[in-house]
Design a protein around this motif. Structure first.
Motif, PDB file in Angstrom:
ATOM      1  N   ALA A 179      28.752  55.799 134.174  1.00  0.00           N
ATOM      2  CA  ALA A 179      27.077  56.984 134.651  1.00  0.00           C
ATOM      3  C   ALA A 179      25.992  57.054 133.953  1.00  0.00           C
ATOM      4  O   ALA A 179      25.786  55.938 133.156  1.00  0.00           O
ATOM      5  CB  ALA A 179      27.811  58.532 134.257  1.00  0.00           C
ATOM      6  N   ALA A 180      25.248  57.702 134.646  1.00  0.00           N
ATOM      7  CA  ALA A 180      23.391  57.490 134.010  1.00  0.00           C
ATOM      8  C   ALA A 180      23.234  58.799 134.316  1.00  0.00           C
ATOM      9  O   ALA A 180      23.590  59.490 135.316  1.00  0.00           O
ATOM     10  CB  ALA A 180      22.586  56.491 134.980  1.00  0.00           C
ATOM     11  N   LYS A 181      21.999  59.437 133.615  1.00  0.00           N
ATOM     12  CA  LYS A 181      22.004  61.211 133.490  1.00  0.00           C
ATOM     13  C   LYS A 181      20.172  60.268 132.738  1.00  0.00           C
ATOM     14  O   LYS A 181      19.828  60.167 132.115  1.00  0.00           O
ATOM     15  CB  LYS A 181      22.673  61.608 132.555  1.00  0.00           C
ATOM     16  N   LEU A 182      19.128  61.636 133.737  1.00  0.00           N
ATOM     17  CA  LEU A 182      18.353  61.557 133.215  1.00  0.00           C
ATOM     18  C   LEU A 182      17.668  63.327 133.074  1.00  0.00           C
ATOM     19  O   LEU A 182      18.204  64.183 134.005  1.00  0.00           O
ATOM     20  CB  LEU A 182      17.366  60.658 134.261  1.00  0.00           C
ATOM     21  N   GLY A 183      16.946  63.594 132.080  1.00  0.00           N
ATOM     22  CA  GLY A 183      16.605  64.913 131.488  1.00  0.00           C
ATOM     23  C   GLY A 183      15.437  65.111 131.154  1.00  0.00           C
ATOM     24  O   GLY A 183      14.858  64.298 130.716  1.00  0.00           O
ATOM     25  N   ILE A 184      14.654  66.725 131.333  1.00  0.00           N
ATOM     26  CA  ILE A 184      14.075  66.885 130.953  1.00  0.00           C
ATOM     27  C   ILE A 184      14.383  68.341 129.594  1.00  0.00           C
ATOM     28  O   ILE A 184      15.339  69.097 130.255  1.00  0.00           O
ATOM     29  CB  ILE A 184      13.427  67.650 131.799  1.00  0.00           C
ATOM     30  N   ARG A 185      13.696  68.780 128.529  1.00  0.00           N
ATOM     31  CA  ARG A 185      14.722  69.337 127.635  1.00  0.00           C
ATOM     32  C   ARG A 185      12.838  70.073 127.217  1.00  0.00           C
ATOM     33  O   ARG A 185      11.838  69.970 125.972  1.00  0.00           O
ATOM     34  CB  ARG A 185      13.970  68.182 125.836  1.00  0.00           C
ATOM     35  N   PRO A 186      12.619  71.068 128.063  1.00  0.00           N
ATOM     36  CA  PRO A 186      11.175  71.906 127.925  1.00  0.00           C
ATOM     37  C   PRO A 186      11.261  72.373 126.316  1.00  0.00           C
ATOM     38  O   PRO A 186      10.795  73.081 125.949  1.00  0.00           O
ATOM     39  CB  PRO A 186      11.666  72.922 128.830  1.00  0.00           C
TER      40      PRO A 186
END
Length: 257
Positions: free
Chosen positions: A100-107
């Motif tokens: 698997a692969a994951k792209l995230g944003i952490r505001p």
């Protein structure tokens, strides 16, 4: 024990004499208040550096491991009325490779959002053709593959120290499934099983431990559970849907930027 005490005494004595020299470039004589202020100044710099590393907005993780899929443990017989025979689906192997692969944003410091792709490989269920008179013949196999896109809402919970973190995620998963029969006996029959592709939306939960190697890279381990749709392994060939419940176990490598 006496040797240890003497070594400790020498160490602290050395520190006592070396500390003034570390501030030797400063003008004037340093008082005790100046020394305390300097120590707290260094601590503030360290805290600022750590908070800056925490303030990175984006992260990407890659995962590799195994997927346990809850296929039925017993054979399932499905009658083909148009041909007067049974398709018997044998139990499939429960374990498969997972990546698997994951792209995230952490505001926010304790909350992030992500988009991930996963693939749980292909599993095979052996097929048996049973004629109306009861005779049975091997009839190839049903190939089943599952992959999907996850939409993550993740809570970040700091653990002991500055580098350890627990991540708890929930969200929907769009699951892409393919059912491809490789037949031998009934190949070419008008009523034979035909390849079909399905799309389903199922909920998932995940727990992940991460350890920061520095300001950017991390390693971790994840447990993810996807809720399936039932136990009828032949449903996709009859207009229905089938997704096994999946428990995905993996290790990860991450990068923050």
């Amino acid at each position: 024990m006496d040797k240890i005490m003497r070594c400790c005494g020498l160490f602290f004595t050395g520190v006592f004499f070396l500390v003034p020299f570390s501030f030797a470039g400063q003008a004037g004589e340093m008082t005790s208040d100046d020394f305390v202020s300097a120590v707290f100044s260094q601590a503030n710099i360290t805290d600022t550096q750590q908070s800056q590393s925490k303030a990175k907005w984006f992260y990407v993780n890659v995962y590799g491991g195994g997927s346990y899929q809850s296929f039925p443990n017993t054979a399932q017989s499905k009658y083909q009325s148009s041909g007067d025979y049974y398709d018997i689906f044998q139990p499939a192997s429960h374990w498969n490779f997972y990546y698997a692969a994951k792209l995230g944003i952490r505001p926010f410091e304790y909350l992030s959002f992500g988009l991930g792709y996963w693939n749980a490989g292909t599993s095979s269920s052996n097929l048996i053709y049973q004629a109306e008179n009861g005779d049975k013949f091997k009839n190839g196999q049903s190939q089943m593959s599952f992959s999907g896109i996850n939409f993550y809402t993740t809570a970040h919970i700091p653990l002991w120290g500055k580098r350890h973190e627990l991540q708890l995620s929930v969200g929907p998963s769009i699951i892409l499934s393919s059912f491809d029969p490789e037949l031998t006996v009934t190949k070419g029959f008008a009523q034979a099983l035909k390849k079909t592709n399905k799309t389903n939306i199922r909920p998932f939960i995940a727990a992940e431990y991460q350890y920061m190697l520095g300001d950017a890279f991390s390693i971790g381990a994840q447990v993810q559970y996807i809720l399936g749709t039932g136990s009828d392994i032949s449903a996709p060939y009859n207009g229905g849907s089938y997704i096994p419940s999946m428990l995905n176990l993996s290790v990860s490598l991450g990068y923050q930027f």
